[in-house]
Write a protein that holds these residues in place. Structure first.
Motif, short mmCIF file in Angstrom:
data_model
loop_
_atom_site.label_atom_id
_atom_site.label_comp_id
_atom_site.label_asym_id
_atom_site.label_seq_id
_atom_site.Cartn_x
_atom_site.Cartn_y
_atom_site.Cartn_z
N LEU A 166 0.65 -1.13 0.13
CA LEU A 166 0.02 0.15 0.07
C LEU A 166 0.92 1.35 -0.02
N TYR A 167 2.11 1.31 0.66
CA TYR A 167 2.95 2.29 0.77
C TYR A 167 3.55 2.77 -0.73
N GLU A 168 4.02 1.35 -1.50
CA GLU A 168 4.48 1.67 -2.60
C GLU A 168 3.40 1.95 -3.51
N GLN A 169 2.27 2.00 -3.49
CA GLN A 169 1.10 2.53 -4.16
C GLN A 169 0.57 3.86 -3.58
N TYR A 170 1.15 4.58 -2.87
CA TYR A 170 0.95 5.94 -2.34
C TYR A 170 -0.39 5.93 -1.61
N ARG A 171 -0.64 4.72 -0.94
CA ARG A 171 -1.88 4.54 -0.08
C ARG A 171 -1.52 4.93 1.47
N ASN A 172 -0.99 5.93 1.84
CA ASN A 172 -0.50 5.88 3.14
C ASN A 172 -1.20 5.80 4.12
N ARG A 173 -2.44 6.31 3.87
CA ARG A 173 -3.40 6.13 5.06
C ARG A 173 -3.71 4.54 5.44
N GLU A 174 -3.95 3.92 4.08
CA GLU A 174 -4.16 2.52 4.24
C GLU A 174 -3.32 1.67 5.00
N ALA A 175 -1.79 2.05 4.47
CA ALA A 175 -0.62 1.35 5.12
C ALA A 175 -0.64 1.78 6.47
N LEU A 176 -0.84 2.92 6.61
CA LEU A 176 -0.65 3.16 8.44
C LEU A 176 -1.57 2.13 9.03
N LEU A 177 -2.92 1.98 8.74
CA LEU A 177 -3.76 1.13 9.16
C LEU A 177 -3.31 -0.30 9.40
N ALA A 178 -2.73 -0.66 8.32
CA ALA A 178 -2.20 -2.02 8.30
C ALA A 178 -1.04 -2.36 9.37
N LEU A 179 -0.19 -1.23 9.48
CA LEU A 179 0.93 -1.17 10.32
C LEU A 179 0.49 -1.05 11.58
N GLN A 180 -0.74 -0.40 12.22
CA GLN A 180 -1.41 -0.72 13.34
C GLN A 180 -1.79 -2.12 13.79
N ARG A 181 -2.34 -2.90 12.77
CA ARG A 181 -2.13 -4.40 12.86
C ARG A 181 -0.70 -4.99 13.20
N VAL A 182 0.06 -4.66 12.50
CA VAL A 182 1.37 -5.18 12.56
C VAL A 182 1.80 -4.82 14.21
N TYR A 183 1.76 -3.56 14.64
CA TYR A 183 2.00 -3.12 16.02
C TYR A 183 1.50 -4.09 17.17
N ALA A 184 0.08 -4.43 16.87
CA ALA A 184 -0.56 -5.07 17.79
C ALA A 184 0.05 -6.58 17.93
N ARG A 185 0.84 -6.99 17.13
CA ARG A 185 1.49 -8.32 17.22
C ARG A 185 3.00 -8.19 17.35
N SER A 186 3.45 -7.09 17.05
CA SER A 186 4.92 -6.89 17.43
C SER A 186 5.21 -5.49 17.64
N PRO A 187 5.05 -4.72 18.60
CA PRO A 187 5.06 -3.35 19.08
C PRO A 187 6.46 -2.85 18.46
N LYS A 188 7.51 -3.61 18.40
CA LYS A 188 8.87 -2.87 18.15
C LYS A 188 9.45 -3.78 16.75
N LEU A 189 8.72 -4.10 15.80
CA LEU A 189 9.14 -4.65 14.51
C LEU A 189 10.05 -3.57 13.89
N THR A 190 11.19 -3.82 13.70
CA THR A 190 12.29 -2.72 12.83
C THR A 190 11.75 -2.28 11.57
#
Length: 405
Positions: A166-190
């Motif tokens: 999504l980031y590579e498609q310039y859909r930053n807002r949706e990419a941030l929502l996906a990152l929130q799901r990532v942080y829910a499982r791994s808060p400090k994923l590099t």
């Protein structure tokens, strides 16, 4: 040597058995009422051996017949696994080669041949990435949905991959929502922190950029020099976000780290804000500290403009400090030009002319020629001033032409 020992052992056993059979005179009596059977011991041993071997063979035959369906299933499963590995290898190779459509076809064949759900999920993620690279976004979204069904919506790899695409498609807002799901499982994923850092830099969110940079530098995921450059840009962005009053600006500046306050570009930008807020002494002190720590054109240029900008202060002391710097940087054309400006602001026309001519001699720049032309025009030397104006214009045009190329 081992084979020779085995041959000798077998030969000895064969000779022993032959001698035993030749000289054995014993017999075996089998009594099954009302029958009696008398056999030589050799015949009994032979019959008994054949009976045991036959029984063992019969048991193995029955076991083989019973296990045949299981063995057939295992054989087909192993064959599908080999086919899936072959298709997967072709798909990954094609993906690396940049043959994305071929990669999608191969990985779909691998998915069809694969039995394990974990491997099917991996195949689906590879297919989504290949389709994304091939700009087949409809197919990519379908693969993402398939992966979500296979994983039950509980896959860190899927969320991270979706955020990247999504980031590579310039859909930053949706990419941030996906990152929130990532942080829910791994808060400090590099990888997630780095991706969010790129997004926040694009969205000009300096506070979050600084926070992420500190986290990545602490985990050694960012080189300290690279982290310092990112923080510097973020601080400059904070200054541009909106004007701060004197108290806010002072509080913001004091909240920076010591090494940040000495960064040349940041110091120059902050000094301009202090000047705007009417804090002239603070602005000059910021420039002096930055120049004495890191000699750079950004604060030096502004230091030479202090008097012209109406900054209050002791002009003689300001000029003396700049002349002291000249002892350490005698051939710095920017410093010579700054001294010329300071002398001109102090009405020291002769010294101003000497410094500006020295600056032009060291490095002829459009600005230096223009400054000298203005001074000469002020001294009623119009013809000489016009020569410097023309030189300034010519250098400026040359620079524009080089940039256009």
């Amino acid at each position: 040597m081992r084979i020779l020992l085995w041959l000798l052992t077998l030969s000895a056993m064969a000779v022993g058995l032959a001698l035993f059979a030749r000289y054995n005179t014993g017999y075996a009596l089998l009594f099954f009422p009302p029958w009696r059977v008398e056999l030589s011991l050799n015949a009994f041993v032979l019959l008994f051996s054949l009976l045991v071997l036959g029984g063992y063979a019969a048991v193995k035959l029955v076991d083989w017949l019973i296990s045949m369906p299981r063995n057939v299933r295992r054989y087909h499963s192993a064959r599908r696994t080999r086919e899936a590995r072959r298709f997967r290898r072709e798909a990954i190779t094609a993906l690396i080669e940049g043959r994305y459509h071929k990669s999608v076809r191969a990985i779909c064949d691998a998915r069809a041949a694969e039995d394990e759900s974990d491997m099917q999920l991996i195949d689906t993620l590879i297919a989504a990435r290949a389709a994304h690279f091939g700009r087949d976004f409809e197919a990519r979204d379908k693969f993402v949905e398939d992966a979500r069904k296979v994983s039950g919506g509980n896959s860190l790899a899927l969320d991270m991959l979706e955020a990247e695409m999504l980031y590579e498609q310039y859909r930053n807002r949706e990419a941030l929502l996906a990152l929130q799901r990532v942080y829910a499982r791994s808060p400090k994923l590099t990888a997630a922190l780095k991706l969010e850092l790129k997004i926040r830099q694009q969205e000009v969110h300096p506070a979050r950029v600084i926070e992420l940079t500190d986290m990545l530098e602490k985990s050694e995921a960012l080189d300290p020099s690279h982290a310092a450059r990112i923080r510097n840009q973020a601080r400059l962005a904070q200054l541009k976000m909106g004007p701060m009053d004197a108290r806010e600006l002072e509080r913001w500046w004091n909240g920076l780290k010591k090494e940040e306050r000495l960064l040349p570009k940041l110091a120059a930008a902050t000094a301009r804000e202090f000047i705007r807020a009417g804090m002239d002494e603070r602005a000059e002190a910021v420039l002096v500290d930055a120049l004495e720590a890191h000699w750079d054109v950004a604060p030096l240029e502004l230091y030479g403009e202090l008097s012209r900008l109406g900054v209050k202060g002791d002009a003689v002391k300001r000029l003396a400090r700049a002349e002291d710097w000249l002892r350490h940087h005698p051939n710095d054309h920017q410093l010579l030009m700054a001294l010329g400006r300071l002398c001109r602001a102090a009405a020291l026309w002769g010294k101003a002319r000497n410094y500006l001519e020295a600056s032009v001699a060291v490095a002829a720049t459009p600005v230096a020629h223009a400054e000298l032309g203005q001074l000469l025009e002020q001294l009623d030397e119009g013809e000489t001033a016009n020569e410097h104006y023309r030189a300034s214009l010519g250098l400026a045009l040359d620079l524009l032409e080089k940039r256009a190329q």
